[in-house]
Structure formats: structure tokens, C-alpha cells
Design a protein around this motif. Structure first.
Motif, short mmCIF file in Angstrom:
data_model
loop_
_atom_site.label_atom_id
_atom_site.label_comp_id
_atom_site.label_asym_id
_atom_site.label_seq_id
_atom_site.Cartn_x
_atom_site.Cartn_y
_atom_site.Cartn_z
N ALA A 124 0.86 -1.19 0.00
CA ALA A 124 0.00 0.00 0.00
C ALA A 124 0.89 1.23 0.00
O ALA A 124 1.87 1.31 0.74
N MET A 125 0.57 2.21 -0.85
CA MET A 125 1.36 3.44 -0.93
C MET A 125 1.27 4.20 0.38
O MET A 125 0.20 4.29 1.00
N GLN A 126 2.40 4.79 0.77
CA GLN A 126 2.46 5.45 2.08
C GLN A 126 1.45 6.60 2.19
O GLN A 126 0.88 6.85 3.26
N GLU A 127 1.20 7.33 1.08
CA GLU A 127 0.29 8.46 1.14
C GLU A 127 -1.17 8.04 1.31
O GLU A 127 -2.03 8.87 1.62
N ASP A 128 -1.46 6.73 1.07
CA ASP A 128 -2.82 6.23 1.25
C ASP A 128 -3.03 5.60 2.62
O ASP A 128 -4.14 5.15 2.93
#
Length: 420
Positions: free
Chosen positions: A124-128
Motif C-alpha cells: 500500500a502506498m504510504q500516502e494512502d
């Protein structure tokens, strides 16, 4: 034996008696083959060179599953439609792999290029994501909607072990060097550079930097052809400008043919009293081609002197460049170990008209691609057709090719555009 048509007086040849474009290409393909030896060089020196061996991948690229983003790695089986509340168990940076498997509902803080921890299959992308602390334990809240394998690069995704990356005969571009470097190879085998001698002829020709007398002109063709040839892996020998003297021309060609792979000449390709290239070629070697049904470029020569290939281009700069692009470049490519590469053609509507074109002759106009008021791309012809007009070459983006059977060109009709 030379083609019987070559024995006819040039003044009485009709275009239907000259070699057509496709016939000239067939002769070139039949007569030429690679003459260059090979050498081993460092990868950083290989840009633009022609590969001499097949390159296969010795291992997967990438070698292991890794993260495509900065984020959090976890097992997708632990994830549900409501998202996920994962316990942070590891921190993994690129170049620092972890052998520890993730526990149930465990996650790893991971960075781009880092190897996935055992058991993890999704990132999962860190910004999400939303980091969270509870009772001294670090957690991360992973959003919903992630598919299995999201943001994960699989081992061998780019290249699998044993895949052929590049074949012999390919000219190496920057992206090809990157592909080779990704396999770990530091040195590769390439064909050596082709030895090409360039010579101009004419008592009226002078090199830049000298003064001009009445009737003299500067040698623009040398710099045109040198620049075109140097786009290929070649070593250039400059033979200068030869006078219109048959003995000097013959002696020079005889000498250079002993050390060069190919000789590229401009001018002296007709049968005038001061045109000595044609007669010298016939005297010293074999001529396989002369007089083409094309415009510009009709009096182009192809033959050999000993083991040296001879390409005699017309003296007019436009004709010289057209002939080099159509015939010289693929010839040099094959001699140097590459493929016979013909120009790419794009069909576009004509933004011009030609009311009358001579049949039985293929014509090449200098042209540019333009966008009309409707947003469509069209081919625009340079307004003047003279073979001595370098301005047309400078302002053009490519050639507009008109086939032999055409007798006119209507505005809006489809034409072939060959970008330089």
C-alpha cells in the motif's frame, strides 16, 4: 558483367531504361555482406556500436520480488473489504533485505526497490495509509480496494533468466545499454568501426577557409556526407579534393582501396570528359549499378575495387544526401555488421499539388510535416526543386516519396513521408 544498359550513352537513356528504386535495392542486398571484424569493449564505450553477439539474461531482472513504491508490505489474505489494521513488524530499505516472515496481520514499512519480506505479496502506498500508535505498538491502517499484488514488482517481470535481450546486428541505443547493464555485463563484443574514405572531386571545388576565384565553390558535400556517415559507427579518412585528372583519380582510388572498407565519392559520376570516377571504377574494379530512375540522384554508382566497396554519389548536394539516405546508409550498416535498414514511411495527406510528373521515375521531394487548421498532419513540399539548394535540406524534416506510376499529385492525396 555490367548491366548492358550501362553501356548506352547517358544522353539517350529514358527513365524506363534505368534501374528502378526497388531494383537498385535488390542489387545492393545481393552484393553486400559484413566485412567488419569484432572487438570487445567496455559498456560505457558501446553507444551507437553494432552488437556482434546475442545477449541473453543470466538471471531474472529484477532478481527478487520488490516494492514499486514507498509504503507498507503485507499479506493480501489478511486484508478485507473494510481495510486493514496492521501491526508494524519490520522496516526494509533497498539493499537491506529481511529474511523474517511477517506474522498474521503484520506489515513492513518498505521503500522503493526493497525486496518483499517472506509471505508479503501486496504494498500500500504510504500516502494512502495512516500510521497509528497504541499501547507502545506501531500500527498502520491500510485502505480498502487494493488488489492482490498491487505495487509489487515480480522477479523476472522485466526480463526472465535465459530471455534474449538483444540480437547480433542491432545498433546499440541508450536503452539497449541500460538493458545490458541490468544483466551485470561490463564488457560486450561489437563489430569494429567501418573504415570509410570520403573524397570530393572537381577543379572548381575548394575547402572552407580558403579564398574563392571566379567559378569556384566551397566543398559543402564533404561536410554533409561526413556528418551523415558519422551517424553510423565508422572511422572517416578524408582524402580531400581531387583535381579533374584521370591519372590522379585512378591512383588515389587504387591506393585507398587497399586499406578502406568503403570509399564514398561525390561528383564525377557521369560520362563527361571531366568526370573520371566512373571510368576509374570501370578500369580498377567492377561496377554493379549506375543510372537510376530516381530524382534527384540519377547518376549514382555502386561497385567494388578489390575488397573495397565503392559508392559514387552525385555532385549536387540534395542528390548526394538523398542517395546516401536511401542507399549509402543501409550499405554501410550491413558492411559494419548491422541490418539492411530501409527508411520508415508514414502515409499522410499532401499539402501540395504537382500538376505533371514524369512517369517511370520515383521522385523524392524535400518536405515538412505541418498541422492544418483542422488539426490533421499533412506533408508540405519545399517550394523549389533544385538539386543544388541546400536550403531545402536544412528546412526539411524528411523526404516525400512519389512512386514511378504517378503522373501527378493531388492536394489531399496520400503520400509517403520519410523522416530524416
Amino acid at each position: 558483367m555490367p548491366d548492358p544498359r550501362a553501356l548506352l550513352n547517358d544522353c539517350f537513356l529514358h527513365d524506363k531504361d534505368r534501374l528502378r528504386h526497388h531494383e537498385a535495392l535488390a542489387i545492393l542486398k545481393e552484393r553486400i555482406s559484413c566485412v567488419a571484424g569484432t572487438e570487445r569493449i567496455r559498456l560505457e564505450e558501446a553507444g551507437g556500436r553494432i552488437l556482434a553477439v546475442e545477449i541473453t539474461a543470466p538471471r531474472n531482472v529484477p532478481q527478487s520480488d520488490n516494492s514499486a513504491v514507498d509504503g507498507y508490505a503485507f499479506r493480501h489474505a489478511d486484508h478485507d473489504e473494510a481495510g486493514g489494521f496492521f501491526r508494524l513488524e519490520q522496516r526494509i530499505a533497498a539493499g537491506h533485505p529481511s529474511d523474517a516472515p511477517l506474522g498474521p496481520w503484520g506489515a513492513a514499512r518498505i521503500f522503493t526497490g526493497a525486496i518483499m519480506p517472506p509471505g508479503a505479496d501486496t504494498v500500500a502506498m504510504q500516502e494512502d495509509c495512516e500510521p497509528h500508535e497504541q499501547d507502545g505498538q506501531s500500527f498502520v491502517i491500510v485502505p480498502t480496494g487494493l488488489k492482490p499484488g498491487a505495487n509489487r514488482r515480480k522477479a523476472g517481470e522485466d526480463v526472465a533468466e535465459g530471455d534474449v535481450i538483444l540480437s547480433s546486428g542491432q545498433r546499440l541505443r541508450p536503452q539497449d545499454l541500460a538493458a545490458i547493464a541490468s544483466t551485470g555485463l561490463a564488457e560486450i563484443e561489437v563489430f569494429r568501426k567501418l573504415r570509410v574514405a570520403i573524397v570530393s572531386t572537381g577543379d572548381e571545388i575548394r575547402r572552407p577557409g580558403t579564398g574563392l576565384e571566379s567559378g569556384e565553390v566551397y566543398d559543402s558535400n564533404h561536410f554533409l556526407l561526413r556528418g551523415l556517415a558519422e551517424a553510423l559507427p565508422v572511422e572517416i579518412e578524408d582524402l580531400g579534393v581531387l583535381p579533374d585528372q584521370a591519372d590522379v583519380v585512378s591512383k588515389t582510388l587504387a591506393e585507398v582501396s587497399q586499406r578502406a572498407d568503403a570509399v564514398l565519392t561525390t561528383g564525377g559520376a557521369s560520362r563527361g570528359e571531366e568526370d573520371h570516377m566512373l571510368t576509374s571504377l570501370d578500369k580498377l574494379g567492377s561496377r554493379y549499378m549506375w543510372q537510376l530512375a530516381i530524382k534527384p540522384g540519377r547518376p549514382m554508382m555502386f561497385g567494388q575495387i578489390g575488397n573495397c566497396v565503392f559508392l559514387g554519389l552525385p555532385g549536387n548536394p540534395v542528390a548526394a544526401m538523398v542517395c546516401f539516405l536511401l542507399y549509402g546508409r543501409p550499405v554501410f550498416s550491413v558492411l559494419g555488421g548491422g541490418d539492411f535498414t530501409e527508411p520508415v514511411r508514414y502515409q499522410v495527406p499532401a499539402d501540395f499539388e504537382v500538376l505533371k510528373k514524369k512517369p517511370d521515375r520515383r521522385e523524392f521531394y524535400r518536405g515538412t510535416l505541418v498541422t492544418d487548421e483542422t488539426g490533421h498532419t499533412r506533408a508540405r513540399k519545399f517550394e523549389r526543386d533544385g538539386s543544388g539548394l541546400i536550403t531545402g535540406l536544412r528546412e526539411a524534416d524528411g523526404l516525400i516519396e512519389i512512386p514511378e506510376e504517378a503522373t501527378s499529385v493531388e492536394r489531399g492525396s496520400l503520400v509517403d513521408f520519410l523522416p530524416f
